[in-house]
Design a protein around this motif. Sequence first.
Motif, PDB file in Angstrom:
ATOM      1  N   VAL A  21       0.853  -1.183   0.000  1.00  0.00           N
ATOM      2  CA  VAL A  21       0.000   0.000   0.000  1.00  0.00           C
ATOM      3  C   VAL A  21       0.893   1.239   0.000  1.00  0.00           C
ATOM      4  O   VAL A  21       1.676   1.446   0.926  1.00  0.00           O
ATOM      5  CB  VAL A  21      -0.960   0.009   1.212  1.00  0.00           C
ATOM      6  CG1 VAL A  21      -1.791   1.294   1.220  1.00  0.00           C
ATOM      7  CG2 VAL A  21      -1.873  -1.215   1.178  1.00  0.00           C
ATOM      8  N   THR A  23       1.267   5.224   0.177  1.00  0.00           N
ATOM      9  CA  THR A  23       0.603   6.424   0.694  1.00  0.00           C
ATOM     10  C   THR A  23       1.413   7.630   0.265  1.00  0.00           C
ATOM     11  O   THR A  23       2.631   7.665   0.438  1.00  0.00           O
ATOM     12  CB  THR A  23       0.470   6.371   2.234  1.00  0.00           C
ATOM     13  OG1 THR A  23      -0.265   5.203   2.594  1.00  0.00           O
ATOM     14  CG2 THR A  23      -0.239   7.603   2.768  1.00  0.00           C
ATOM     15  N   SER A  33      -3.989   6.611   0.031  1.00  0.00           N
ATOM     16  CA  SER A  33      -3.365   5.286   0.020  1.00  0.00           C
ATOM     17  C   SER A  33      -3.953   4.472  -1.120  1.00  0.00           C
ATOM     18  O   SER A  33      -5.158   4.497  -1.333  1.00  0.00           O
ATOM     19  CB  SER A  33      -3.599   4.567   1.344  1.00  0.00           C
ATOM     20  OG  SER A  33      -2.981   5.267   2.397  1.00  0.00           O
ATOM     21  N   THR A  34      -3.081   3.761  -1.822  1.00  0.00           N
ATOM     22  CA  THR A  34      -3.529   2.963  -2.950  1.00  0.00           C
ATOM     23  C   THR A  34      -2.739   1.654  -3.002  1.00  0.00           C
ATOM     24  O   THR A  34      -1.543   1.649  -2.736  1.00  0.00           O
ATOM     25  CB  THR A  34      -3.379   3.758  -4.271  1.00  0.00           C
ATOM     26  OG1 THR A  34      -3.955   3.021  -5.335  1.00  0.00           O
ATOM     27  CG2 THR A  34      -1.942   4.088  -4.586  1.00  0.00           C
ATOM     28  N   PRO A  35      -3.416   0.548  -3.327  1.00  0.00           N
ATOM     29  CA  PRO A  35      -2.694  -0.720  -3.443  1.00  0.00           C
ATOM     30  C   PRO A  35      -1.813  -0.721  -4.687  1.00  0.00           C
ATOM     31  O   PRO A  35      -2.188  -0.184  -5.725  1.00  0.00           O
ATOM     32  CB  PRO A  35      -3.810  -1.760  -3.543  1.00  0.00           C
ATOM     33  CG  PRO A  35      -5.005  -1.020  -4.016  1.00  0.00           C
ATOM     34  CD  PRO A  35      -4.857   0.392  -3.568  1.00  0.00           C
ATOM     35  N   SER A  70       3.509   0.431   2.832  1.00  0.00           N
ATOM     36  CA  SER A  70       3.343  -0.587   3.868  1.00  0.00           C
ATOM     37  C   SER A  70       3.227  -1.962   3.228  1.00  0.00           C
ATOM     38  O   SER A  70       2.640  -2.125   2.163  1.00  0.00           O
ATOM     39  CB  SER A  70       2.131  -0.283   4.749  1.00  0.00           C
ATOM     40  OG  SER A  70       0.955  -0.219   3.984  1.00  0.00           O
TER      41      SER A  70
END
Length: 159
Positions: A21, A23, A33-35, A70
């Motif tokens: 993820v 951010t 936040s994006t996958p 993350s």
Amino acid sequence: MTTDDDRGTVAEIMKETRIAVLTYVSIEGSLVSTPMGMQDFEDPATTWFITERSSDKVRAIEADPRVNVSYSSKAGWVSLSGTAHVSDDRAKLQELWDASAGAFMSGGPEDPDNVLLRIEGDTAEYWENPGKVAAAVQMAKGLVTDSELDLGDNDTVQL
């Protein structure tokens, strides 16, 4: 003090993560936040993702390159703080391109809208997973005794 064991733990968690993820700070100043599909990293200090130049994400990162990525796997969790750089390195893009990139991206590695994000990590905070049985025991212990849970080792690594 960072040790090779700490960097190894961070690398293990990152390698086992399929979706990280990312951010970043939007143009408006909000955290977003994006996958992102994991591509590759040379070591925990340099990670790569494939994205589209025309995305809001790239515009925001070009304005403010501070990011956090993350990672979560069975081995634990990593929070990587660093700086993102947009890269047009076609050779690296070709090297990293795979079926998963083709499923989410239009065109191929030769499409000029497909670019790389290179994340240069400064620090990585990690939490090592103690395992399912140990976590269950700690959770039960915490519920019964109101004691603080021990959910594994935690440290910050300078990259």
